[in-house]
Design an enzyme around this catalytic site. Structure first.
Site, PDB file in Angstrom:
ATOM      1  N   HIS A   1       3.241   6.870  -6.995  1.00 50.33           N
ATOM      2  CA  HIS A   1       2.804   7.873  -7.452  1.00 50.33           C
ATOM      3  C   HIS A   1       3.778   9.432  -7.429  1.00 50.33           C
ATOM      4  CE1 HIS A   1      -1.571  10.134  -7.306  1.00 50.33           C
ATOM      5  NE2 HIS A   1      -1.023  10.256  -8.100  1.00 50.33           N
TER       6      HIS A   1
ATOM      7  N   HIS B   1       1.644   4.671  -2.841  1.00 52.53           N
ATOM      8  CA  HIS B   1       2.000   6.229  -2.846  1.00 52.53           C
ATOM      9  C   HIS B   1       3.366   6.648  -3.143  1.00 52.53           C
ATOM     10  CE1 HIS B   1      -1.650   6.967  -0.462  1.00 52.53           C
ATOM     11  NE2 HIS B   1      -1.385   6.266   0.564  1.00 52.53           N
TER      12      HIS B   1
ATOM     13  N   HIS C   1       0.778  -1.106   0.108  1.00 46.25           N
ATOM     14  CA  HIS C   1       0.089  -0.095  -0.217  1.00 46.25           C
ATOM     15  C   HIS C   1       0.931   1.365  -0.035  1.00 46.25           C
ATOM     16  CE1 HIS C   1      -3.616   2.379   1.362  1.00 46.25           C
ATOM     17  NE2 HIS C   1      -2.638   3.235   1.752  1.00 46.25           N
ATOM     18  N   GLU C   2       1.955   1.280   1.040  1.00 43.24           N
ATOM     19  CA  GLU C   2       2.693   2.589   0.956  1.00 43.24           C
ATOM     20  C   GLU C   2       3.485   2.837  -0.254  1.00 43.24           C
ATOM     21  OE1 GLU C   2       1.867   4.729   3.119  1.00 43.24           O
ATOM     22  OE2 GLU C   2       0.872   3.401   4.581  1.00 43.24           O
TER      23      GLU C   2
END
Length: 607
Positions: A397, A394, A390-391
């Site tokens: 991105h 980020h 998940h991290e």
């Protein structure tokens, strides 16, 4: 360009200070960073109400010839800067502008105070609690400290006591919350919005509170029967384990949903951990990124004084043809005073410099993983592995946003879009074809059996409707608190009413859960974002990656349509570009609900 240089200079101080005040092991650094955040916040508020600055921008926006000559990203950034001026009250007379600045500064202070209060433990005289459960809490003389909900404790009485004590209302925290909500509302009305929610949702995917309300109501309707079924299963489980007291209460939900998962699927994290060493998981991410996006992660030596803790690792993110894209600092391990929340921080945003070079983005990923031991490397539970993915979503991105302006770099985009890349990574983390590339037993090298991954995926659907209903309740509460003011009732009465209507489990007298709802600070009026982002991620996964999670053409499309723009393009246009259609509120709801029934393995076979 000059506006963006100014924004870059401010953000490089503000973002770094914001990170240091949370993550630095030395209290003196944290305190100094807190002070820097406050000073720079005040400077930003003053600049956002600087009439000369605003007029120079307004002249640009009013010049049709110049505006026509600008590319879409430059036009959007100019409009976003103008929007920042407007929501800060630039159009007001001098007295009201000052009032707006003062309100903003007061809101910053209240947010900090509320966050501190949300995490403070509550004390109780130890004699109030039965002797046999006292050892669960930290003793301090004649008092016991209750610092959390003890949600995983098998003893119903411990969970009940923790719930009632930890959530017992604190008058100071209550007045902080009331002042924060009232100040936000005053600021919104001062600058021309009906409510704070209207102000906060400008420019998001949802666009306005009416769409959010519609989304949450439709989702709640779709979930209600499934949620009731989940609550019945939890009640039966409680009856089986505690026949004397089988009424399902709010402190039971996390524990009994976990117990049901364990009973049905025998998910013992200890059986999975040996297959998820940190090294293996990082190799898995490296493989996935190289297949999908042509990217590799390389460990780099750090210089003296560059990192804040000796176990922080620095990764260079390198593209096969474009070269170095940026740096990720991995602050992965537990240490005293480190927040437990996993998070991603932008330390420096990407932008095109005046000399034509690209300023490379720098981010920090913070997790709380256990240290390695003499006999074993750092081993991750399935939940930790999913959080790592998940991290890293980020981080990608941030790394792949190639915007001209740092004002819209990477994750600097509307909140309900910012979570899409990270949640999408959870779908990869739950797919056997991806997991099979890296999950190896650290001693024997044997791969994680396929049926163990299937069981894990299936187990996540147990009580998933009730879990989602709880999120809907939080999001509805957040909308009401940031809606019409003055509020019809006290924040606690609103909590009681909303909990019983939207969530379904009874409110517990003399508790005030909202005083621990720390997301009201960073996600004020935007808590729905997690659900809406999950809906988009689900659509992107099913349409673009479920067939083949390593599809390079899809990876390139994902980068081109979604990741590359940061906040430089309207979020709904990025979603349209990826899905090749504009999703409706019904599409968002259907995506979330179909996930509850989706058997990933069968879905793959059907495809």
């Amino acid at each position: 360009m000059i506006f963006d240089q100014l924004s870059d200079g401010l953000c490089r101080v503000a973002d770094l200070a914001d990170f240091v005040k949370i993550a630095h092991p030395d209290f003196a650094f944290r305190e100094a960073a807190e002070e820097a955040c406050r000073s720079i916040g005040t400077v930003v508020e003053k600049l956002n109400t600087d009439v000369e600055l605003c007029q120079s921008l307004r002249r640009l926006l009013a010049d049709e010839i110049v505006m026509r000559s600008l590319d879409p990203e430059t036009r959007r950034v100019a409009e976003l800067f103008m929007f920042d001026f407007e929501i800060s009250g630039i159009h007001l007379d001098e007295e009201k502008r000052k009032k707006a600045v003062n309100l903003n500064v007061r809101i910053l202070d209240l947010c900090n105070e509320f966050l501190i209060g949300a995490h403070l433990p509550n004390k109780i005289d130890k004699h109030v609690l039965p002797e046999h459960i006292r050892y669960n809490f930290t003793a301090e003389g004649n008092y016991l400290q209750v610092a959390g909900l003890h949600a995983d404790c098998p003893d119903d009485l411990v969970r009940e006591a923790a719930y009632k004590i930890f959530l017992y209302p604190n008058a100071e925290q209550l007045s902080r919350l009331e002042e924060l909500l009232a100040s936000r509302n005053s600021l919104a009305q001062l600058v021309g919005y009906d409510t704070f929610s209207h102000r906060a949702l400008q420019g998001t995917m949802a666009r306005n509170p009416e769409t959010v309300r519609q989304f949450l109501e439709k989702l709640s309707d779709q979930l209600s029967k499934r949620t009731q079924k989940d609550f019945e299963m939890m009640t039966n489980m409680k009856m089986k384990l505690n026949p004397q007291n089988s009424k399902l209460m709010p402190w039971d939900h996390p524990y009994y949903s976990g117990a049901l998962r364990a009973e049905r699927y025998n998910i013992d994290p200890g059986l999975y951990c040996p297959f998820f060493s940190l090294g293996a998981c990082m190799e898995g991410l490296n493989y996935l990124f190289s297949q999908l996006l042509g990217i590799s992660l390389y460990a780099e030596q750090t210089q003296r004084g560059e990192v804040w803790s000796e176990d922080v690792r620095k990764l260079a993110v390198v593209h096969e043809t474009e070269g170095l894209l940026g740096y990720i600092y991995c602050d992965f391990f537990q240490r005293p005073d480190k927040p437990h929340q996993d998070c991603h921080f932008t330390v420096r945003g990407g932008r095109l410099r005046e000399n034509g070079e690209y300023q490379l983005p720098v981010v920090v990923l913070m997790l709380s993983l256990p240290h390695s031991t003499r006999g074993a490397p750092t081993l991750l539970s399935p939940g930790m592995m999913e959080n790592l993915f998940h991290e890293m979503g980020h981080a990608m991105h941030s790394m792949l946003g190639r915007t001209r302006y740092q004002h819209v770099t990477g994750t600097r985009c509307p909140t309900d879009f910012a979570e899409v890349p990270s949640i999408l990574m959870e779908y990869f983390a739950n797919d056997y074809r991806v997991v099979n590339q890296f999950a190896r037993h650290y001693k024997t090298g044997e791969p994680l059996p396929k049926n163990m991954v299937s069981r894990l995926c299936e187990s996540k659907k147990v009580c998933a409707a009730a879990d989602m209903q709880l999120q809907v309740f939080y999001a509805v509460l957040d909308q009401i608190y940031h809606g019409k003011h003055p509020l019809r009732k006290s924040t606690t009465e609103i909590l009681k009413e909303t909990q019983e209507k939207v969530y379904g489990l009874p409110y517990v007298p003399n508790t005030a859960w909202q005083l621990r709802f720390s997301h009201l600070v960073g996600y004020g009026a935007k808590y729905y974002s997690y659900l809406m982002s999950r809906a988009v991620a689900s659509m992107v996964w099913k349409q673009c990656f479920a067939q083949d999670p390593f599809d390079r053409a899809m990876g390139e499309r994902y980068r081109r349509e979604m990741l590359a723009h940061g906040g430089g393009k309207e979020p709904i246009l990025m979603v349209q570009g990826m899905l090749q259609k504009s999703p409706s509120v019904e599409d968002f709801v259907d995506a979330l609900v179909s996930d509850l029934d989706q058997d990933f393995e069968t879905f793959i076979m059907d495809s």
